[in-house]
Design a protein around this motif. Structure first.
Motif, PDB file in Angstrom:
ATOM      1  N   ASN A 146     -82.895   7.815  70.721  1.00  0.00           N
ATOM      2  CA  ASN A 146     -82.308   9.131  70.964  1.00  0.00           C
ATOM      3  C   ASN A 146     -81.245   9.452  69.912  1.00  0.00           C
ATOM      4  O   ASN A 146     -81.114  10.584  69.467  1.00  0.00           O
ATOM      5  N   HIS A 152     -84.048  16.788  67.882  1.00  0.00           N
ATOM      6  CA  HIS A 152     -83.787  17.287  69.236  1.00  0.00           C
ATOM      7  C   HIS A 152     -82.558  18.199  69.328  1.00  0.00           C
ATOM      8  O   HIS A 152     -82.348  18.861  70.341  1.00  0.00           O
ATOM      9  N   HIS A 157     -79.263  20.018  72.548  1.00  0.00           N
ATOM     10  CA  HIS A 157     -77.849  20.359  72.359  1.00  0.00           C
ATOM     11  C   HIS A 157     -77.669  21.819  71.927  1.00  0.00           C
ATOM     12  O   HIS A 157     -76.808  22.134  71.111  1.00  0.00           O
ATOM     13  N   ASP A 276     -78.129  14.585  76.390  1.00  0.00           N
ATOM     14  CA  ASP A 276     -79.170  13.627  76.010  1.00  0.00           C
ATOM     15  C   ASP A 276     -79.751  12.938  77.239  1.00  0.00           C
ATOM     16  O   ASP A 276     -80.955  12.826  77.410  1.00  0.00           O
TER      17      ASP A 276
HETATM   18 FE   LIG Z   1     -78.563  13.972  71.265  1.00  0.00          FE
END
Ligand SMILES: [Fe+2]
Length: 321
Positions: A146, A152, A157, A276
């Motif tokens: 991650n 991502h 986010h 996350d």
């Molecule tokens: Fe993250």
């Protein structure tokens, strides 16, 4: 291989029992402050040593007072008297430990440690930091990957560090520094229909934001010269990972002030980490079915290194537990 497993302030004068890498361990300090790690069960009738106390630089079992030295050998069985020579079979497993930068490393896997564990050499003693930790219900590789994921940001986010809808991911560029550490750069842009650049087209370019990973479990986000996020990811067992997150600050030249700044930044760091967590805990646990794309390059590099560690792979994917 050295695994960062604890923050120094978790081991004080009292022994502390923790689960790390699928093993129940007790950590304790002698009168000089040196840390030791032993299997947490007394060889005699398997009481927890971590429920005992430290006496004369030995850890004493709370059940019958057996005393262990730092190598895991029983040095005293009170019921047999202090003149009794304790046979060698009265011992528990001991593990090499190393402490620096307020982190405790545990040696795990084949062989004996040759060199000390590596930390980020550009974070010196003048940095102040604040820390928090939390247990995630995810296997170790998911937690690490991650933090290696540069795609991502605009999704997970969107409201924090991923603002600006920069969904297009050039590269990324990964540079190995030595056999255990690499840095990687983020080159994300708003998608205007432009072509995605391959890593080799970007080599030589450096982005403002870069990250660094030290195998097996240390990570740094180099936000600026004076502000860094450092994390370490500790396998508790095959299914759970303890995440330690530190915000390092060296901005004002005054450590107490930097320390306050670090502490004030923690709520935001916590929010980001929880963004996350919400997604990562939904991932299927086994990484082996993933179908990766170009933007996953740091993850691919991590896996290449990971798969060289047979014992760790057995622990993560093997039978049992
Ligand atoms: Fe993250």
């Amino acid at each position: 291989m050295w695994f960062a497993v604890l923050s120094s302030n978790e081991v004080r004068r009292k022994p502390v029992g923790v689960r790390r890498l699928g093993r129940d361990l007790v950590f304790w300090r002698d009168s000089l402050g040196k840390v030791y790690a032993l299997e947490d069960f007394c060889v005699h009738r398997r009481a927890r040593l971590s429920a005992g106390k430290v006496i004369n630089d030995r850890i004493q079992c709370p059940f019958h007072g057996f005393e262990y030295d730092g190598n895991g050998r029983v040095r005293l069985i009170p019921a047999l008297g202090k003149n009794y020579k304790v046979p060698d079979r009265f011992r528990v497993n001991s593990y090499p430990v190393y402490e620096k930068n307020n982190i405790i490393w545990l040696w795990s896997g084949e062989g004996e440690p040759e060199k000390e564990p590596k930390f980020f050499d550009d974070i010196d003693e003048d940095f102040a930091y604040a820390e928090f930790r939390e247990l995630w219900n995810v296997p170790f590789p998911r937690a690490v990957e991650n933090q290696l994921d540069v795609m991502h940001l605009p999704f997970v986010h969107r409201t924090t560090i991923g603002r600006g809808n920069r969904t297009l991911v050039h590269g990324p560029v990964v540079k190995w520094i030595d056999e255990d550490s690499f840095i990687f750069y983020v080159f994300n842009e708003v998608d205007r229909g432009q072509r995605v650049k391959r890593p080799e087209e970007l080599s030589g370019e450096e982005s403002r934001v870069y990250l660094e990973f030290i195998f097996p479990n240390l990570w740094q986000n180099h936000i600026s010269e004076g502000t860094r996020v450092v994390a370490f990811f500790v396998p508790v067992d095959r299914q759970k990972t303890m995440i330690y997150l530190r915000f390092y600050v060296k901005m004002t030249g005054l450590k107490p002030v930097d320390s306050i700044i670090a502490r004030l930044s923690m709520p935001l760091n916590r929010i980001i980490l929880h963004q996350d967590r919400r997604v990562v805990e939904t991932q299927e646990r086994d990484i082996r079915k993933d179908v990766l794309v170009q933007g996953d390059l740091p993850i691919m590099e991590f896996r290449k290194r990971l798969y060289k560690e047979k014992k760790l792979i057995d622990f993560l994917f093997g039978g049992g537990q």
